[in-house]
Design an enzyme around this catalytic site. Sequence first.
Site, PDB file in Angstrom:
ATOM      1  N   TRP A 186       1.074  -1.114  -0.017  1.00 47.70           N
ATOM      2  CA  TRP A 186      -0.005  -0.135   0.082  1.00 47.70           C
ATOM      3  C   TRP A 186       0.944   1.423   0.161  1.00 47.70           C
ATOM      4  O   TRP A 186       2.027   1.355   0.745  1.00 47.70           O
ATOM      5  CB  TRP A 186      -0.857   0.093   1.082  1.00 47.70           C
ATOM      6  CG  TRP A 186      -1.543   1.476   1.411  1.00 47.70           C
ATOM      7  CD1 TRP A 186      -2.604   1.704   0.522  1.00 47.70           C
ATOM      8  CD2 TRP A 186      -1.126   2.412   2.101  1.00 47.70           C
ATOM      9  NE1 TRP A 186      -2.831   3.134   0.754  1.00 47.70           N
ATOM     10  CE2 TRP A 186      -2.119   3.323   1.798  1.00 47.70           C
ATOM     11  CE3 TRP A 186      -0.382   2.694   3.272  1.00 47.70           C
ATOM     12  CZ2 TRP A 186      -2.109   4.904   2.510  1.00 47.70           C
ATOM     13  CZ3 TRP A 186      -0.242   3.871   3.781  1.00 47.70           C
ATOM     14  CH2 TRP A 186      -1.048   4.684   3.438  1.00 47.70           C
ATOM     15  N   GLU A 227      -3.019  -2.925  -2.675  1.00 45.40           N
ATOM     16  CA  GLU A 227      -4.053  -2.331  -2.014  1.00 45.40           C
ATOM     17  C   GLU A 227      -4.519  -0.860  -2.643  1.00 45.40           C
ATOM     18  O   GLU A 227      -3.651  -0.059  -2.319  1.00 45.40           O
ATOM     19  CB  GLU A 227      -4.012  -2.160  -0.355  1.00 45.40           C
ATOM     20  CG  GLU A 227      -4.826  -1.747   0.328  1.00 45.40           C
ATOM     21  CD  GLU A 227      -4.694  -1.637   1.876  1.00 45.40           C
ATOM     22  OE1 GLU A 227      -3.494  -1.803   2.436  1.00 45.40           O
ATOM     23  OE2 GLU A 227      -5.563  -0.884   2.564  1.00 45.40           O
ATOM     24  N   LYS A 229      -7.011   2.730  -2.636  1.00 45.82           N
ATOM     25  CA  LYS A 229      -7.710   3.557  -1.636  1.00 45.82           C
ATOM     26  C   LYS A 229      -8.363   4.685  -2.540  1.00 45.82           C
ATOM     27  O   LYS A 229      -7.981   4.933  -3.647  1.00 45.82           O
ATOM     28  CB  LYS A 229      -6.528   4.022  -0.928  1.00 45.82           C
ATOM     29  CG  LYS A 229      -6.964   4.851   0.192  1.00 45.82           C
ATOM     30  CD  LYS A 229      -5.755   5.062   1.217  1.00 45.82           C
ATOM     31  CE  LYS A 229      -6.434   5.966   2.496  1.00 45.82           C
ATOM     32  NZ  LYS A 229      -5.650   5.869   3.573  1.00 45.82           N
ATOM     33  N   ASP A 260      -9.692  -2.888   1.407  1.00 51.88           N
ATOM     34  CA  ASP A 260      -9.839  -2.536   2.793  1.00 51.88           C
ATOM     35  C   ASP A 260     -11.348  -1.963   2.793  1.00 51.88           C
ATOM     36  O   ASP A 260     -11.564  -1.051   2.195  1.00 51.88           O
ATOM     37  CB  ASP A 260      -8.817  -1.294   3.001  1.00 51.88           C
ATOM     38  CG  ASP A 260      -8.765  -0.846   4.185  1.00 51.88           C
ATOM     39  OD1 ASP A 260      -9.616  -0.434   4.792  1.00 51.88           O
ATOM     40  OD2 ASP A 260      -7.803  -0.839   4.773  1.00 51.88           O
ATOM     41  N   HIS A 263     -11.744   1.909   2.368  1.00 58.91           N
ATOM     42  CA  HIS A 263     -11.073   2.494   1.339  1.00 58.91           C
ATOM     43  C   HIS A 263     -12.171   2.969  -0.119  1.00 58.91           C
ATOM     44  O   HIS A 263     -11.591   2.926  -1.165  1.00 58.91           O
ATOM     45  CB  HIS A 263      -9.865   1.902   0.532  1.00 58.91           C
ATOM     46  CG  HIS A 263      -8.932   1.899   1.796  1.00 58.91           C
ATOM     47  ND1 HIS A 263      -7.665   1.353   1.405  1.00 58.91           N
ATOM     48  CD2 HIS A 263      -8.628   2.506   2.756  1.00 58.91           C
ATOM     49  CE1 HIS A 263      -6.766   1.610   2.446  1.00 58.91           C
ATOM     50  NE2 HIS A 263      -7.485   2.227   3.425  1.00 58.91           N
ATOM     51  N   HIS A 287      -8.618  -6.484   4.022  1.00 61.60           N
ATOM     52  CA  HIS A 287      -8.328  -5.476   5.191  1.00 61.60           C
ATOM     53  C   HIS A 287      -9.586  -5.260   5.866  1.00 61.60           C
ATOM     54  O   HIS A 287     -10.303  -4.211   5.448  1.00 61.60           O
ATOM     55  CB  HIS A 287      -7.543  -4.251   4.843  1.00 61.60           C
ATOM     56  CG  HIS A 287      -6.036  -4.429   4.813  1.00 61.60           C
ATOM     57  ND1 HIS A 287      -5.051  -3.586   4.864  1.00 61.60           N
ATOM     58  CD2 HIS A 287      -5.219  -5.425   5.032  1.00 61.60           C
ATOM     59  CE1 HIS A 287      -3.814  -3.949   4.775  1.00 61.60           C
ATOM     60  NE2 HIS A 287      -3.898  -5.296   4.987  1.00 61.60           N
ATOM     61  N   ASP A 295     -12.502   7.171   6.281  1.00 60.60           N
ATOM     62  CA  ASP A 295     -11.616   5.894   6.689  1.00 60.60           C
ATOM     63  C   ASP A 295     -11.002   5.930   7.956  1.00 60.60           C
ATOM     64  O   ASP A 295      -9.676   6.059   8.020  1.00 60.60           O
ATOM     65  CB  ASP A 295     -10.567   5.779   5.512  1.00 60.60           C
ATOM     66  CG  ASP A 295      -9.563   4.532   5.459  1.00 60.60           C
ATOM     67  OD1 ASP A 295      -9.960   3.636   6.174  1.00 60.60           O
ATOM     68  OD2 ASP A 295      -8.351   4.743   5.270  1.00 60.60           O
ATOM     69  N   ASP A 297     -10.808   3.856  10.541  1.00 55.91           N
ATOM     70  CA  ASP A 297     -10.021   2.703  11.215  1.00 55.91           C
ATOM     71  C   ASP A 297     -10.396   2.364  12.631  1.00 55.91           C
ATOM     72  O   ASP A 297      -9.560   2.146  13.324  1.00 55.91           O
ATOM     73  CB  ASP A 297      -8.493   2.740  10.956  1.00 55.91           C
ATOM     74  CG  ASP A 297      -8.163   2.590   9.499  1.00 55.91           C
ATOM     75  OD1 ASP A 297      -8.229   1.477   9.179  1.00 55.91           O
ATOM     76  OD2 ASP A 297      -7.436   3.603   9.129  1.00 55.91           O
ATOM     77  N   ASP A 327      -7.269  -4.580   9.761  1.00 58.01           N
ATOM     78  CA  ASP A 327      -6.635  -3.114   9.720  1.00 58.01           C
ATOM     79  C   ASP A 327      -7.358  -2.156  10.372  1.00 58.01           C
ATOM     80  O   ASP A 327      -8.294  -1.394   9.848  1.00 58.01           O
ATOM     81  CB  ASP A 327      -6.245  -2.892   8.304  1.00 58.01           C
ATOM     82  CG  ASP A 327      -5.515  -1.614   7.872  1.00 58.01           C
ATOM     83  OD1 ASP A 327      -4.947  -1.252   8.990  1.00 58.01           O
ATOM     84  OD2 ASP A 327      -5.358  -1.292   6.650  1.00 58.01           O
TER      85      ASP A 327
HETATM   86  C1  RNT Z   1      -3.947   2.789   4.827  1.00 56.48           C
HETATM   87  C2  RNT Z   1      -4.161   1.409   4.547  1.00 56.48           C
HETATM   88  C3  RNT Z   1      -2.982   0.428   5.017  1.00 56.48           C
HETATM   89  C4  RNT Z   1      -2.346   1.006   6.138  1.00 56.48           C
HETATM   90  C5  RNT Z   1      -1.414  -0.080   7.013  1.00 56.48           C
HETATM   91  C6  RNT Z   1      -0.850   0.416   7.975  1.00 56.48           C
HETATM   92  O1  RNT Z   1      -4.895   3.537   4.515  1.00 56.48           O
HETATM   93  O2  RNT Z   1      -5.230   0.815   4.908  1.00 56.48           O
HETATM   94  O3  RNT Z   1      -3.213  -0.776   4.785  1.00 56.48           O
HETATM   95  O4  RNT Z   1      -3.452   0.882   7.084  1.00 56.48           O
HETATM   96  O5  RNT Z   1      -0.493  -0.729   5.940  1.00 56.48           O
HETATM   97 ZN    ZN Z   2      -5.515  -1.292   4.711  1.00 55.52          ZN
END
Ligand code: RNT
Ligand code: ZN
Length: 425
Positions: A186, A227, A229, A260, A263, A287, A295, A297, A327
């Site tokens: 990523w 990955e 986004k 993810d 994302h 993820h 986003d 998390d 994640d």
């Molecule tokens: C960032 C991505 C990525 C990170 C990690 C730490 O938006 O989701 O995967 O969260 O690599």
């Molecule tokens: Zn991620």
Amino acid sequence: MLSNEIEKAYELAREQYAKHGIDTDQVLEQLDKIKISVHCWQGDDVRGFLFQDQDLSGGISVTGSHPGAARTAGELRQDLEQAFSMIPGRHKVNLHAIYADTDEKPDLDEIMPHHYEPWVEWAKEQGLGLDFNPTCFSHEKSKEGFTLSHPDASIRQFWIDHCKASRRIGAYFGEQLGQTCVTNIWIPDGYKDTPVDRMAPRKRLMESLNEVFAEPIDPAFNVDAVESKLFGLGSEAYVVGSHEFYMGYAIKNQKLTCLDSGHFHPTETISGKLSSLALFTSGLLLHVSRPMRWDSDHVVVMDDELLEIARELVRHRLLDVTHIGLDFFDGSINRVAAWVIGTRSTIKALLRAMLEPVETLKQAELEGDYTTRLALTEEFKSYPFGAVWDYYCLKTGVPVRETWLEQAKDYEQNVLLPRWNSSLS
Ligand code: RNT
Ligand code: ZN
């Protein structure tokens, strides 16, 4: 709860599910084989150990100042062990390159397998697998917001070398541990404001990736994922590695697409994408995260989207081709508890999905009997999956229900708080 009460409740639940042709014993056997890739970075707010003076960058952010974040690899492993003692099953740990455990001070283009040796030894001892990620952020050479797509060839080369080195470390993990490592790339590259040229950075990224993946690596040891986004902090207008970019790249080059949950647009779900991607890719990486308005998390909980992801994996038999990674990063609560909550919820959601009468539902749908489809789906929401979950925890020797919380609080009192106090003095 006493263990004979848990067993009694399980017997009753087993009978109820059996009436719908669901064998709960078999379900638990299948569940026990699933490995969740638990991300190390929840344990220390994505700081890592290589460049501790660097602030977290790359458009991601952790908020909260709960005491007790791990400061060394040893502390992080100790915290992970504690978390795993409250999580049923055998899993994997997902490392980022900045979590190297070494007295040497390698830059990111110089990292080598031996810099991660203590992790490998520990994983062997604990019966865990390892996954890996190059860290293309929180570094002097990423501060302009571009890495693999940077217009400057020498900076690009630095990140290419870092990603190449990362794949070799992944292969070493896979070979040493006898289970395939997933190395996920990523990058944060993107523009804050509307670009004029959206294409040139993508072309540079494509060419950089081609170089990164040029060296053949035995897929038994390491497989690569990319990955995408939609946006990040500071890359609101444009992200080079968009979903279309990586989906195209992964399909063309036989890489895993990493989805993810945070994302995409706020109402766009990754659960809705799995059935399409699975038809065209050799495998997927998830993820699992919980975006709140953006986003963000947040720690994963058993919400509708988590259940829907689990259902897609179970109903279409995608568990064999999907690597499930977590994640999220929340510094406002006990970080060990955050791992436990997110991982237990993910496993629980998979269990719930396995305890649904999938064949009956598919048949009803095929026959156009949407009334049955809706009625059964709704009734199954109150079937006693909790009794099956409790029994699974009992049988695997981990705390049943919320009793784990007491253990987590003890650990906080005895290990995390003293650690925090000593770091202040
Ligand atoms: C960032 C991505 C990525 C990170 C990690 C730490 O938006 O989701 O995967 O969260 O690599
Ligand atoms: Zn991620």
